[in-house]
Scaffold this motif. Structure first.
Motif, PDB file in Angstrom:
ATOM      1  N   VAL A 123     -14.677  14.534 -36.212  1.00  0.00           N
ATOM      2  CA  VAL A 123     -15.022  13.373 -37.019  1.00  0.00           C
ATOM      3  C   VAL A 123     -15.075  13.888 -38.447  1.00  0.00           C
ATOM      4  CG1 VAL A 123     -16.324  12.080 -35.273  1.00  0.00           C
ATOM      5  CG2 VAL A 123     -17.504  13.772 -36.666  1.00  0.00           C
ATOM      6  N   LYS A 124     -15.169  12.999 -39.410  1.00  0.00           N
ATOM      7  CA  LYS A 124     -15.191  13.415 -40.803  1.00  0.00           C
ATOM      8  C   LYS A 124     -16.278  14.458 -41.041  1.00  0.00           C
ATOM      9  CE  LYS A 124     -15.253  11.539 -45.499  1.00  0.00           C
ATOM     10  NZ  LYS A 124     -15.389  10.309 -46.330  1.00  0.00           N
ATOM     11  N   GLY A 125     -15.861  15.605 -41.563  1.00  0.00           N
ATOM     12  CA  GLY A 125     -16.811  16.660 -41.883  1.00  0.00           C
ATOM     13  C   GLY A 125     -17.002  17.689 -40.786  1.00  0.00           C
ATOM     14  N   ILE A 126     -16.447  17.446 -39.598  1.00  0.00           N
ATOM     15  CA  ILE A 126     -16.566  18.399 -38.487  1.00  0.00           C
ATOM     16  C   ILE A 126     -15.165  18.704 -37.956  1.00  0.00           C
ATOM     17  CG2 ILE A 126     -17.507  18.825 -36.190  1.00  0.00           C
ATOM     18  CD1 ILE A 126     -19.828  17.039 -36.832  1.00  0.00           C
ATOM     19  N   GLU A 127     -14.824  19.988 -37.896  1.00  0.00           N
ATOM     20  CA  GLU A 127     -13.493  20.401 -37.476  1.00  0.00           C
ATOM     21  C   GLU A 127     -13.575  21.471 -36.396  1.00  0.00           C
ATOM     22  OE1 GLU A 127     -12.131  21.786 -41.237  1.00  0.00           O
ATOM     23  OE2 GLU A 127     -11.498  19.802 -41.943  1.00  0.00           O
ATOM     24  N   TYR A 128     -12.443  21.698 -35.733  1.00  0.00           N
ATOM     25  CA  TYR A 128     -12.339  22.764 -34.739  1.00  0.00           C
ATOM     26  C   TYR A 128     -10.909  23.284 -34.773  1.00  0.00           C
ATOM     27  CZ  TYR A 128     -10.292  18.985 -31.896  1.00  0.00           C
ATOM     28  OH  TYR A 128      -9.517  17.946 -31.446  1.00  0.00           O
ATOM     29  N   THR A 129     -10.625  24.366 -34.064  1.00  0.00           N
ATOM     30  CA  THR A 129      -9.261  24.876 -34.013  1.00  0.00           C
ATOM     31  C   THR A 129      -8.626  24.505 -32.672  1.00  0.00           C
ATOM     32  OG1 THR A 129      -9.745  27.039 -33.014  1.00  0.00           O
ATOM     33  CG2 THR A 129     -10.008  26.847 -35.413  1.00  0.00           C
ATOM     34  N   LEU A 130      -7.322  24.296 -32.700  1.00  0.00           N
ATOM     35  CA  LEU A 130      -6.622  23.947 -31.469  1.00  0.00           C
ATOM     36  C   LEU A 130      -6.679  25.102 -30.467  1.00  0.00           C
ATOM     37  CD1 LEU A 130      -4.929  22.074 -29.763  1.00  0.00           C
ATOM     38  CD2 LEU A 130      -2.895  22.791 -31.040  1.00  0.00           C
ATOM     39  N   SER A 131      -6.618  26.334 -30.943  1.00  0.00           N
ATOM     40  CA  SER A 131      -6.671  27.474 -30.026  1.00  0.00           C
ATOM     41  C   SER A 131      -8.003  27.526 -29.277  1.00  0.00           C
ATOM     42  CB  SER A 131      -6.426  28.788 -30.780  1.00  0.00           C
ATOM     43  OG  SER A 131      -7.421  29.013 -31.748  1.00  0.00           O
ATOM     44  N   GLU A 132      -9.104  27.159 -29.955  1.00  0.00           N
ATOM     45  CA  GLU A 132     -10.411  27.098 -29.286  1.00  0.00           C
ATOM     46  C   GLU A 132     -10.406  26.016 -28.217  1.00  0.00           C
ATOM     47  OE1 GLU A 132     -14.149  27.870 -32.026  1.00  0.00           O
ATOM     48  OE2 GLU A 132     -12.672  26.660 -33.105  1.00  0.00           O
TER      49      GLU A 132
END
Length: 300
Positions: free
Chosen positions: A132-141
């Motif tokens: 969501v806006k302001g929270i990200e993650y990596t595809l590899s994770e």
């Protein structure tokens, strides 16, 4: 926190009816609730026990109020008679009449794999995928494979969040062949927007199923189903390496809200502009399984 989404049919902003809204706010906004969440609710044993109850005849009594509270249209169901369901889960994974979810059969059109509320992104950075806006993650994770993740940099991502009121079977977006798959163990946080705004990298923490689908018209697609609170079971009903048709069932979620995510390689699909624009404005868009949500970039 009001959960709002765009009704694609009308273009109007609507307020979502959230099952257990007060309970969710207590869990994610209070210190006592957060402790209970971490030590009890997110644990798989809690959702497994809830799932076991939903498989018993005792759970049938919840069906009428659930239909009424969440305004579920039972005329779409293949079996409209609610007394014929043996338990709540049997009702929850009810099949729909074919005409209730027409399939966008044009081979150049990408269809939605499920009913739900969509967030869509193009030209993604695989190291900064938006939760969501302001929270990200990596595809590899998320998928547990950095080499595979690299192939999707600059591509597209479609997240479909299923509300408990939605049809809870998910389908294949194109003709093709499902290839390798794996299950990743994890917690079972809610996927409600309130939880998504509070829990960092929630999708990477929750239980999930990851599969590679070799699509005939959209190249290789990563298809992911994410579990959530009270979703003790994600059932896959397809056979690996067996060709499927567009719209064929892939599986279903038992009781609870859930999420499906698809990743596409660069320059493969053009996501419909309304979905992208609504996402930029911070709104999900309500779509239905079988509905066209994108177009193949190199038409054939």
């Amino acid at each position: 926190m009001r959960v709002c989404f765009i009704d694609r049919e009308t273009g109007k902003l609507k307020v979502e009816t959230v099952a257990g809204e007060k309970y969710l706010k207590w869990l994610y906004d209070t210190n006592i609730g957060k402790s209970f969440l971490e030590y009890v609710i997110k644990k798989r044993i809690f959702s497994r026990l809830m799932g076991l109850y939903m498989d018993t005849p005792l759970s049938k009594k919840k069906i009428p109020s659930f239909i009424n509270d969440l305004s579920i249209n039972m005329s779409e169901a293949l079996d409209e008679n609610i007394t014929s369901y043996k338990n709540f889960n049997e009702f929850f994974i009810r099949r729909l009449k074919e005409e209730a979810r027409p399939i966008a059969m044009d081979k150049n059109k990408l269809m939605s794999t499920a009913d739900g509320r969509v967030l869509a992104y193009d030209n993604i950075d695989i190291n900064k995928v938006v939760q969501v806006k302001g929270i990200e993650y990596t595809l590899s994770e998320l998928i547990g494979d950095s080499e595979l993740a690299n192939d999707y940099n600059g591509g597209a991502c479609i997240i479909t969040r299923l509300n408990p009121s939605d049809y809870h079977r998910f389908h294949f977006p194109d003709t093709g062949i499902p290839r390798k798959s794996k299950s990743i163990k994890g917690s079972l946080y809610s996927v409600n927007p309130l939880a998504l705004s509070k829990i960092q990298k929630l999708y990477c923490k929750n239980q999930r199923e990851v599969a590679i689908f070799q699509s005939d018209n959209f190249q290789e697609i990563i298809m992911i189903e994410v579990g959530a609170t009270c979703v003790g079971t994600i059932v896959q009903t397809y056979e690996k390496d067996k060709p499927v048709l567009k719209g064929d069932e892939k599986g279903y979620f038992k009781f609870g809200g859930s999420t499906t995510i698809m990743f596409f390689k660069k320059a493969v699909v053009k996501i419909d502009s309304d979905l992208l624009e609504n996402t930029l404005k911070g709104y999900e868009t309500k779509v239905y399984m079988g509905e066209a949500i994108g177009t193949k970039l190199v038409l054939s």
